[in-house]
Motif scaffolding. Structure first.
Motif, PDB file in Angstrom:
ATOM      1  N   TYR A 129      19.211  10.681 -30.901  1.00 14.82           N
ATOM      2  CA  TYR A 129      19.165  10.474 -32.345  1.00 14.82           C
ATOM      3  C   TYR A 129      18.715   9.059 -32.723  1.00 14.82           C
ATOM      4  CZ  TYR A 129      21.578  14.916 -32.422  1.00 14.82           C
ATOM      5  OH  TYR A 129      21.896  16.244 -32.252  1.00 14.82           O
ATOM      6  N   ASP A 130      18.220   8.318 -31.752  1.00 14.58           N
ATOM      7  CA  ASP A 130      17.621   7.009 -32.035  1.00 14.58           C
ATOM      8  C   ASP A 130      16.461   7.208 -33.003  1.00 14.58           C
ATOM      9  OD1 ASP A 130      16.343   4.548 -32.007  1.00 14.58           O
ATOM     10  OD2 ASP A 130      16.605   4.246 -29.857  1.00 14.58           O
ATOM     11  N   ILE A 131      16.462   6.479 -34.109  1.00 14.99           N
ATOM     12  CA  ILE A 131      15.432   6.703 -35.133  1.00 14.99           C
ATOM     13  C   ILE A 131      14.029   6.426 -34.605  1.00 14.99           C
ATOM     14  CG2 ILE A 131      16.991   6.272 -37.061  1.00 14.99           C
ATOM     15  CD1 ILE A 131      15.723   3.472 -37.302  1.00 14.99           C
ATOM     16  N   PHE A 132      13.915   5.603 -33.561  1.00 14.33           N
ATOM     17  CA  PHE A 132      12.590   5.281 -33.036  1.00 14.33           C
ATOM     18  C   PHE A 132      12.068   6.350 -32.075  1.00 14.33           C
ATOM     19  CE2 PHE A 132      14.461   1.140 -34.174  1.00 14.33           C
ATOM     20  CZ  PHE A 132      13.546   0.785 -35.155  1.00 14.33           C
TER      21      PHE A 132
ATOM     22  N   TRP B 146       8.244   0.713 -25.821  1.00 17.40           N
ATOM     23  CA  TRP B 146       8.167   0.255 -27.201  1.00 17.40           C
ATOM     24  C   TRP B 146       9.540   0.248 -27.876  1.00 17.40           C
ATOM     25  CZ3 TRP B 146       4.818  -2.591 -29.556  1.00 17.40           C
ATOM     26  CH2 TRP B 146       3.479  -2.602 -29.137  1.00 17.40           C
ATOM     27  N   GLU B 147      10.351   1.259 -27.609  1.00 24.46           N
ATOM     28  CA  GLU B 147      11.699   1.258 -28.181  1.00 24.46           C
ATOM     29  C   GLU B 147      12.492   0.045 -27.711  1.00 24.46           C
ATOM     30  OE1 GLU B 147      12.891   5.934 -29.033  1.00 24.46           O
ATOM     31  OE2 GLU B 147      13.506   4.993 -27.166  1.00 24.46           O
ATOM     32  N   THR B 148      12.354  -0.285 -26.448  1.00 26.39           N
ATOM     33  CA  THR B 148      13.063  -1.452 -25.910  1.00 26.39           C
ATOM     34  C   THR B 148      12.647  -2.726 -26.633  1.00 26.39           C
ATOM     35  OG1 THR B 148      13.245  -0.407 -23.728  1.00 26.39           O
ATOM     36  CG2 THR B 148      13.517  -2.799 -23.835  1.00 26.39           C
ATOM     37  N   VAL B 149      11.356  -2.926 -26.776  1.00 24.38           N
ATOM     38  CA  VAL B 149      10.852  -4.146 -27.419  1.00 24.38           C
ATOM     39  C   VAL B 149      11.239  -4.188 -28.893  1.00 24.38           C
ATOM     40  CG1 VAL B 149       8.760  -5.370 -28.097  1.00 24.38           C
ATOM     41  CG2 VAL B 149       8.961  -4.449 -25.791  1.00 24.38           C
TER      42      VAL B 149
ATOM     43  N   VAL C   7      25.306   1.879 -43.576  1.00 24.00           N
ATOM     44  CA  VAL C   7      24.028   2.401 -43.086  1.00 24.00           C
ATOM     45  C   VAL C   7      23.700   1.835 -41.707  1.00 24.00           C
ATOM     46  CG1 VAL C   7      21.526   2.426 -43.493  1.00 24.00           C
ATOM     47  CG2 VAL C   7      23.110   2.823 -45.397  1.00 24.00           C
ATOM     48  N   PHE C   8      23.861   0.532 -41.541  1.00 22.64           N
ATOM     49  CA  PHE C   8      23.568  -0.077 -40.233  1.00 22.64           C
ATOM     50  C   PHE C   8      24.552   0.410 -39.163  1.00 22.64           C
ATOM     51  CE2 PHE C   8      21.515  -3.631 -42.785  1.00 22.64           C
ATOM     52  CZ  PHE C   8      20.229  -3.257 -42.435  1.00 22.64           C
ATOM     53  N   LEU C   9      25.797   0.632 -39.560  1.00 18.85           N
ATOM     54  CA  LEU C   9      26.775   1.166 -38.617  1.00 18.85           C
ATOM     55  C   LEU C   9      26.390   2.576 -38.192  1.00 18.85           C
ATOM     56  CD1 LEU C   9      29.425   0.824 -37.091  1.00 18.85           C
ATOM     57  CD2 LEU C   9      30.647   1.585 -39.135  1.00 18.85           C
ATOM     58  N   ALA C  10      25.900   3.374 -39.130  1.00 23.21           N
ATOM     59  CA  ALA C  10      25.429   4.722 -38.789  1.00 23.21           C
ATOM     60  C   ALA C  10      24.256   4.664 -37.821  1.00 23.21           C
ATOM     61  CB  ALA C  10      25.028   5.469 -40.063  1.00 23.21           C
ATOM     62  N   LEU C  11      23.342   3.719 -38.021  1.00 24.27           N
ATOM     63  CA  LEU C  11      22.211   3.561 -37.101  1.00 24.27           C
ATOM     64  C   LEU C  11      22.690   3.162 -35.707  1.00 24.27           C
ATOM     65  CD1 LEU C  11      19.652   1.737 -39.428  1.00 24.27           C
ATOM     66  CD2 LEU C  11      19.521   4.090 -38.595  1.00 24.27           C
ATOM     67  N   ALA C  12      23.734   2.329 -35.654  1.00 22.58           N
ATOM     68  CA  ALA C  12      24.304   1.947 -34.357  1.00 22.58           C
ATOM     69  C   ALA C  12      24.907   3.169 -33.657  1.00 22.58           C
ATOM     70  CB  ALA C  12      25.364   0.860 -34.540  1.00 22.58           C
ATOM     71  N   PHE C  13      25.571   4.033 -34.422  1.00 18.67           N
ATOM     72  CA  PHE C  13      26.107   5.267 -33.846  1.00 18.67           C
ATOM     73  C   PHE C  13      24.972   6.161 -33.333  1.00 18.67           C
ATOM     74  CE2 PHE C  13      30.068   5.176 -36.804  1.00 18.67           C
ATOM     75  CZ  PHE C  13      30.677   4.271 -35.959  1.00 18.67           C
ATOM     76  N   LEU C  14      23.956   6.344 -34.141  1.00 18.62           N
ATOM     77  CA  LEU C  14      22.861   7.257 -33.796  1.00 18.62           C
ATOM     78  C   LEU C  14      22.095   6.780 -32.575  1.00 18.62           C
ATOM     79  CD1 LEU C  14      21.507   8.014 -37.385  1.00 18.62           C
ATOM     80  CD2 LEU C  14      22.667   9.632 -35.875  1.00 18.62           C
ATOM     81  N   GLY C  15      21.956   5.470 -32.418  1.00 17.35           N
ATOM     82  CA  GLY C  15      21.195   4.947 -31.290  1.00 17.35           C
ATOM     83  C   GLY C  15      21.959   4.939 -29.985  1.00 17.35           C
ATOM     84  N   GLY C  16      23.290   4.892 -30.054  1.00 13.85           N
ATOM     85  CA  GLY C  16      24.077   4.735 -28.846  1.00 13.85           C
ATOM     86  C   GLY C  16      24.665   6.029 -28.337  1.00 13.85           C
ATOM     87  N   ASN C  17      25.664   5.882 -27.477  1.00 11.02           N
ATOM     88  CA  ASN C  17      26.400   7.042 -26.985  1.00 11.02           C
ATOM     89  C   ASN C  17      27.854   6.913 -27.436  1.00 11.02           C
ATOM     90  OD1 ASN C  17      27.586   5.153 -25.267  1.00 11.02           O
ATOM     91  ND2 ASN C  17      26.376   5.735 -23.501  1.00 11.02           N
ATOM     92  N   PHE C  18      28.687   7.812 -26.946  1.00 11.73           N
ATOM     93  CA  PHE C  18      30.081   7.813 -27.382  1.00 11.73           C
ATOM     94  C   PHE C  18      30.752   6.482 -27.046  1.00 11.73           C
ATOM     95  CE2 PHE C  18      34.561   8.955 -27.286  1.00 11.73           C
ATOM     96  CZ  PHE C  18      34.681   9.786 -28.397  1.00 11.73           C
TER      97      PHE C  18
END
Length: 809
Positions: free
Chosen positions: A109-112, A127-130, A207-218
């Motif tokens: 679910y990483d937006i990139f 590219w996602e890493t950079v 919103v930024f916290l939601a992005l952190a959830f979406l990009g990471g794992n549990f």
């Protein structure tokens, strides 16, 4: 030390430009030079059957093996799903079917991931890493500017956070960077809310916290939530109440909004976790079950010197000294290098009474204390150190700025600095003594070391069949600790130059600008050296990622889409077909490498069958038709040789059941455990359908034996269309894994799917010809998507309402 927060508004364009330049130089070979940091050299030369074209095993970095057994196969599967317009996607290529969309380790679910629509998985990982490292640095610049940190000091610590060693060593895993790149922005918005009481900052934080959830794992989501909790509860506010209940209300609201925005990820993930923990699944992360002894915990303390000099304990091609104290070498990281860590430690001492900085000091202490000194290690791992890396950058930047600007502060630093020089001198003395000892006793040490390694080849999952590589690592380790090792000595030289520069500054022989420039340049070079020494630089032309090979090609020709099981020689054979490589080759491996596995036959199999043995009957129940092996002798009569190539042989399992078949006899048992016991019966051949008493169709005792015919008309990842004909009512058994979200339509009418034979799908079919369609349509995903969309619309409406001109805020 008194320090008042005074947010600055200086322009940051040149700081952003410098960050981009540093990233461009560090990752130039991967973005523009046609290289990759995915360890394809290891896959190609150390795993069968790919290694048949290479003389010797070799790899620049075997520690990041997961990059090609998880990250790359995940991205391949996600790309395929996106191209077919699927977000809730099923993976039929592992574990007899797996809900890949719910596995957060896949970074789905990483937006990139949107880049997968245009780029191949390898380039997307680069590219996602950079991009996300840049976001991490950019966010830290904004956060430190809020604290009033001047530009060059800001740039120093933003660079240190952007290229901290834990980000680098886990770059190919994706989830840590994809989660913690948003951390500075989350905290910035919370602090701005406390500083101004502007509700849009409250919304931005969510919103930024939601992005952190979406990009990471549990796990990384737990880390992020921990940081947010400490800051929200402990940071002082000028406008809001400092009462505990008020802070808990703020924390709960931000968390709930973020959870609702990311519900599309959370609901499927929690369902998979429930199936794993309470429905006979399996947690497969090795650190979860690692024994972290008291001796190891004590030895971990001196190894924290790696936060100053991350290369001190070895590099990617050597054996690492951390092995003596850390269950996982990769996770024991988080370095922001010498001067940033030095001032962060000093700042923890002198800034403790500062109420604005104290929450970050608390975070730093807990980041080390919880994994090392408590039983929580098996949940947190040493990855929890990323919280120290984050908080150290805030603390260090403020203490370093105070050191530069305030003469009284510099005077208080002198005593601390004196001990720093003494300890640094002792470190150099130890290194010089070690190098001299190794040089004088090289041959003796080499013989002892290689003998020790040879005795323990079987303890390494890639050591078997690759003895020359393992012994070569012994030689590289000894050569690493000599005077001719630039990766070892350059960071030490940089530390010496930095100490010399600080000494001259304390004597007023360097200007404020020059000391900042020197420290920034030295730190950037040290970070660059570590990044480039850790990340391999592989030529994909020489070592292609999962190249075509005859064995995979043979399996791809199987029109029945039957499954295979790799069976390595436990004493001499190389690792066969890395798990999840089946995602790339589009063949069906009964195994799979997932952190959370729902109930599946191979999970049950591993609990009851000895690792090096082969139960063909049990595997056959799950449609394992092929056994791929590099064993020299196979004597069982139930295996028939079909094909050999590249020192690997494919055998047919003569006890294999079809992927779908009818059963007319049945048995009802008390529980799933009892159903598993039925599977272990030596005479159980699958012709009998085993149900649990809570999930059983009616009147099954009246079914009579009949003749039948089954034909697969369509077999896609999320949809199967099957023509089934029977002259007697019976149980249609699909050997694919049973999991919530699958729905069955028989002649257009939805029918119940039963869990049969412990982990398979069963449907009752009447006499005649039926068109049976299985579709993966998980209601939990639809619910999560609905919650996320509605919450996003409400947040957008709230934002517009707050921005109406003239509205009182």
């Amino acid at each position: 030390m008194d320090y008042e927060i005074s947010p600055q508004q200086y322009r940051i364009r040149w700081l952003i430009a410098v960050l981009a330049i540093i990233l461009g130089i560090t990752f130039f070979p991967y973005i523009f030079g046609g290289r990759t940091f995915l360890p394809s050299d290891m896959i190609d030369t150390m795993t069968a059957p790919l290694n048949s074209g290479y003389v010797l095993p070799q790899t620049q970095n075997h520690y990041i093996f997961d990059a090609l057994t998880q990250t790359y196969p995940y991205k391949t599967q996600t790309k395929e799903a996106f191209e077919h317009g699927k977000l809730a996607y099923w993976n039929p290529h592992i574990l007899a079917g797996y809900p890949e969309y719910a596995e957060t380790m896949a970074n789905n679910y990483d937006i990139f991931n949107i880049l997968l629509l245009w780029l191949n998985p390898q380039d997307v990982i680069h590219w996602e890493t950079v991009i996300e490292l840049f976001i991490a640095g950019f966010g830290m610049i904004l956060l430190l500017r809020f604290f009033g940190v001047m530009p060059l000091v800001n740039l120093l610590f933003a660079t240190a956070y952007m290229l901290n060693s834990l980000f680098i060593v886990l770059a190919s895993n994706r989830w840590l960077i994809a989660s913690f790149c948003w951390m500075p922005l989350v905290i910035l918005m919370i602090l701005r809310y406390f500083n101004s009481y502007r509700k849009e900052n409250f919304l931005y934080a969510s919103v930024f916290l939601a992005l952190a959830f979406l990009g990471g794992n549990f796990q990384t989501s737990l880390f992020v939530a921990f940081v947010v909790t400490i800051i929200t509860l402990c940071y002082p506010s000028k406008f809001t109440e400092n009462k505990l209940l008020s802070r808990i209300g703020i924390l709960s609201t931000v968390g709930l909004i973020a959870f609702a925005l990311s519900a599309v990820m959370w609901l499927p993930t929690l369902e998979l976790l429930f199936q794993t923990l309470f429905r006979d699944g399996s947690l497969n992360s090795p650190n979860t079950y690692s024994d972290y002894s008291l001796i190891q915990r004590l030895l971990s303390l001196p190894l924290l010197i790696c936060f100053f000099f991350p290369a001190l304990t070895g590099n990617a091609e050597t054996f690492n000294l951390k092995k003596f104290a850390a269950p996982d070498i990769v996770n024991f990281n988080g370095a922001i290098c010498f001067i940033p860590t030095l001032f962060a430690l000093w700042g923890c001492w002198v800034l403790w009474k500062n109420r604005y900085i104290r929450p970050f000091i608390i975070l730093s202490i807990l980041a080390f204390l919880l994994p090392i000194a408590t039983p929580l290690f098996n949940i947190l791992y040493h990855r929890f150190f990323i919280i120290a890396s984050f908080s150290f950058c805030v603390i260090g930047s403020i203490s370093f700025q105070s050191f530069i600007q305030n003469e009284n502060v510099r005077i208080s630093f002198i005593g601390f600095f004196k001990w720093t020089k003494i300890l640094f001198g002792a470190l150099i003395a130890i290194l010089i003594s070690s190098c001299i000892f190794i040089s004088l006793n090289y041959e003796w040490l080499y013989s002892k070391f290689t003998a020790y390694v040879s005795q323990r080849l079987g303890e390494s999952f890639v050591g078997i069949g690759n003895a020359s590589w393992m012994q070569g690592r012994a030689e590289k380790t000894l050569r690493y600790y000599t005077f001719l090792s630039p990766t070892l000595w350059l960071p030490i030289l940089i530390g010496a130059i930095s100490i010399l520069a600080l000494t001259y500054y304390l004597k007023d022989k360097l200007s404020k600008k020059n000391i900042q420039l020197i420290v920034f340049c030295m730190t950037s070079i040290e970070l660059f050296i570590f990044a480039r020494s850790w990340l391999p630089s592989i030529d994909p032309q020489q070592f292609p990622i999962y190249p075509n090979n005859p064995v995979a090609s043979y399996l791809q020709k199987d029109t029945t889409e039957s499954r295979y099981a790799p069976w390595s020689d436990g004493s001499t054979g190389a690792y066969i077909f890395p798990e999840n490589s089946s995602n790339v080759y589009k063949i069906n491996d009964i195994h799979g490498y997932e952190s959370c596995s729902n109930r599946a036959l191979i999970v049950f199999y591993k609990k009851h069958v000895f690792t090096d043995s082969l139960d063909l009957r049990l595997l056959g129940l799950a449609n394992v038709k092929y056994v791929v092996t590099n064993r020299h002798q196979v004597t069982t009569p139930n295996l028939r040789s079909l094909y050999s190539a590249d020192k690997t042989t494919i055998y047919e399992n003569l006890l294999c059941k079809p992927r779908a078949y009818f059963a007319y006899k049945s048995k009802i048992v008390e529980s799933a455990g009892a159903a598993g016991s039925e599977l272990l019966r030596p005479d159980f051949d699958g012709s009998e359908a085993v149900f649990t008493k809570d999930d059983v169709p009616s009147d099954i005792s009246k079914y009579a034996e009949g003749k039948n015919m089954i034909h697969f008309d369509r077999s896609d990842n999320e949809e199967l269309s099957i023509n089934a004909q029977t002259d007697s009512r019976g149980i249609f058994i699909l050997t694919d894994t049973y999991y919530p979200g699958w729905k069955c339509y028989v002649n257009g009418i939805q029918k119940q799917i039963y869990c049969v034979n412990y982990c398979m799908r069963g449907v009752v079919l009447d006499v005649g010809t039926s068109r049976v369609v299985f579709r993966f349509e998980p209601d939990i995903f639809k619910a999560g998507m609905g919650i996320s969309i509605v919450t996003a619309l409400l947040c957008f409406g709230w934002f517009l309402r707050l921005k109406i001109p003239g509205r009182k805020k």
